[in-house]
Design an enzyme around this catalytic site. Structure first.
Site, mmCIF file in Angstrom:
data_model
loop_
_atom_site.group_PDB
_atom_site.id
_atom_site.type_symbol
_atom_site.label_atom_id
_atom_site.label_comp_id
_atom_site.label_asym_id
_atom_site.label_seq_id
_atom_site.Cartn_x
_atom_site.Cartn_y
_atom_site.Cartn_z
ATOM 1 N N HIS A 120 0.766 -3.699 -1.615
ATOM 2 C CA HIS A 120 -0.135 -4.940 -2.285
ATOM 3 C C HIS A 120 -0.861 -5.705 -1.338
ATOM 4 O O HIS A 120 -1.045 -6.908 -1.572
ATOM 5 C CB HIS A 120 0.935 -5.701 -2.953
ATOM 6 N N ASP A 142 5.733 5.104 -11.803
ATOM 7 C CA ASP A 142 5.624 6.360 -12.507
ATOM 8 C C ASP A 142 7.167 6.927 -13.143
ATOM 9 O O ASP A 142 8.137 6.638 -12.296
ATOM 10 C CB ASP A 142 5.406 7.349 -11.643
ATOM 11 N N HIS A 181 15.825 2.289 -3.312
ATOM 12 C CA HIS A 181 14.432 1.970 -2.726
ATOM 13 C C HIS A 181 14.635 1.465 -1.296
ATOM 14 O O HIS A 181 15.515 1.828 -0.726
ATOM 15 C CB HIS A 181 13.954 0.992 -3.657
#
Length: 397
Positions: free
Chosen positions: A17, A344, A104
């Site tokens: 980002h 996704d 993650h």
């Protein structure tokens, strides 16, 4: 580290980002025609928002070459490429300041660096792979022009759904010949004919059904990508620690979400007897040596033998899902993380060009190393190799 390769060296930069991502590519030979049009097709295949099977994040991923070319020709100097991040939503990640997302990189990045990117996955995001894909497109063009190399990857499984001669390989005597024929003929256009990037129509339909179900459940599913490299020059690979399949494994397992790699016969080879697994040699019509089977996957002793190189890469289910998950915050207090963002449901279809890119980088770097060795050898007085093979001192010509 953020660099890969020795003579063909790629350094990627950027977070998921930030203002943009890209790469510096060093070692590109001079004199090759190169424009953004050579790079953009692979980035478009990788980009988010392509279809209903991928994240709805809408990035055009338009590439700009910043340096290293003039009048559309490479100068031999470092090539800089950049792609802007346009469709950013940092506010979707406010909860990750409190909770590390399960499976993650939030927790591990924080432990390693003492801080982490406040939104998205930072450098752990697949957004970082844009630089790899751009560099891979450049490497692939050179390999195609110089050697006729063809690299094609495809989705071979999603969840429990797999292409027949991939899943049946360990059970069928006919699967290996069918696989060899398929690897000889599969083209990138065949792969892109379906949004799943599976070139087997019945399997593609089943894959899309599984992905749609997981998306509806706000969940994710994993799968595998298989890749074949055709017309690879003989002699690539640097034993003992940089064997071609070892460097390929390094490259593939550096891709986000990868959890496994198998080369040639892979784990199925452990179930075979030696006489079945060995690849007998024969002399081809052009006088070169070939093998009647290819359990070696095109590499023997860590060096390419001229046969098709093929391997398979396993991708886990995407870690970020939209379901509420019971986990612990950074203080260790149990709570519920309701992750937001656009992700996704299955990364496999978008991973296909990334696998192709990393394969291109490996072969390109190995080719330049071998060319350098041959160039150095050519400067020496020639010797009678056959004389030396008889155990006698080399005979100078």
């Amino acid at each position: 580290m953020s660099s890969f390769g020795k003579l063909f060296r790629v350094t990627t930069f950027g977070e998921s980002h930030c203002k943009g991502v890209g790469a510096i590519i060093d070692g590109v030979p001079p004199g090759m025609e190169l424009t953004e049009d050579d790079i953009q097709p692979q980035l478009t295949r990788r980009r988010p928002g392509q279809n209903k099977l991928t994240t709805p994040r809408d990035e055009k991923d338009k590439v700009t070459i910043m340096s290293g070319t003039e009048f559309g020709v490479t100068l031999g100097t470092p090539i800089g490429i950049q792609v802007p991040n346009l469709d950013q939503r940092p506010h979707d990640y406010s909860d990750t300041d409190i909770y590390p997302r399960p499976s993650h990189a939030d927790y591990t990045y924080l432990q390693k660096y003492g801080l982490k990117a406040s939104s998205g996955g930072g450098r752990a995001s697949a957004r970082e792979t844009i630089g790899r894909v751009a560099a891979g497109a450049i490497a692939e063009k050179y390999l195609r022009l110089a050697y006729g190399v063809e690299i094609v990857a495809f989705a071979s499984s999603v969840g429990k759904v797999a292409m027949p001669f991939i899943s049946d390989l360990e059970n069928s005597d006919t699967a290996e010949p069918e696989l060899i024929e398929f690897m000889n003929t599969i083209k990138r256009e065949d792969v892109d004919a379906d949004i799943s990037r599976c070139p087997h129509p019945a399997t593609a339909e089943a894959m899309k059904k599984v992905i749609a179900e997981k998306s509806h459940e706000r969940d994710s599913v994993g799968g595998t990508v298989t890749c074949v490299i055709r017309n690879c020059p003989v002699g690539l690979g640097e034993p003992c620690f940089d064997k071609l399949e070892a460097v390929m494994a390094h490259a593939m397992l550096s891709i986000p979400a990868t959890k496994g790699f198998e080369f040639g016969s892979g784990f199925n080879g452990t179930k075979m007897a030696g006489h079945d697994h060995n690849d007998p040699f024969y002399r081809k019509e052009d006088g070169s040596m070939g093998t009647t089977t290819n359990n070696s996957g095109g590499v023997q002793g860590g060096i390419s033998n001229g046969e098709n190189i093929y391997f398979r890469v396993a991708f886990k289910p995407a870690a970020t899902i939209s379901q509420d998950q019971t986990t612990a915050n950074y203080d260790g207090v149990t709570g519920v993380l309701a992750a937001k963002g656009r992700h996704d449901p299955c990364v496999v279809s978008r991973a296909v060009p990334i696998v192709e890119a990393m394969a291109s980088l490996v072969i390109m770097d190995a080719a330049l190393q071998q060319e350098s060795r041959r160039a150095a050898f050519s400067k020496l007085p020639s010797i009678d190799i056959n004389h030396a093979l008889l155990g006698k001192p080399p005979k100078m010509n």
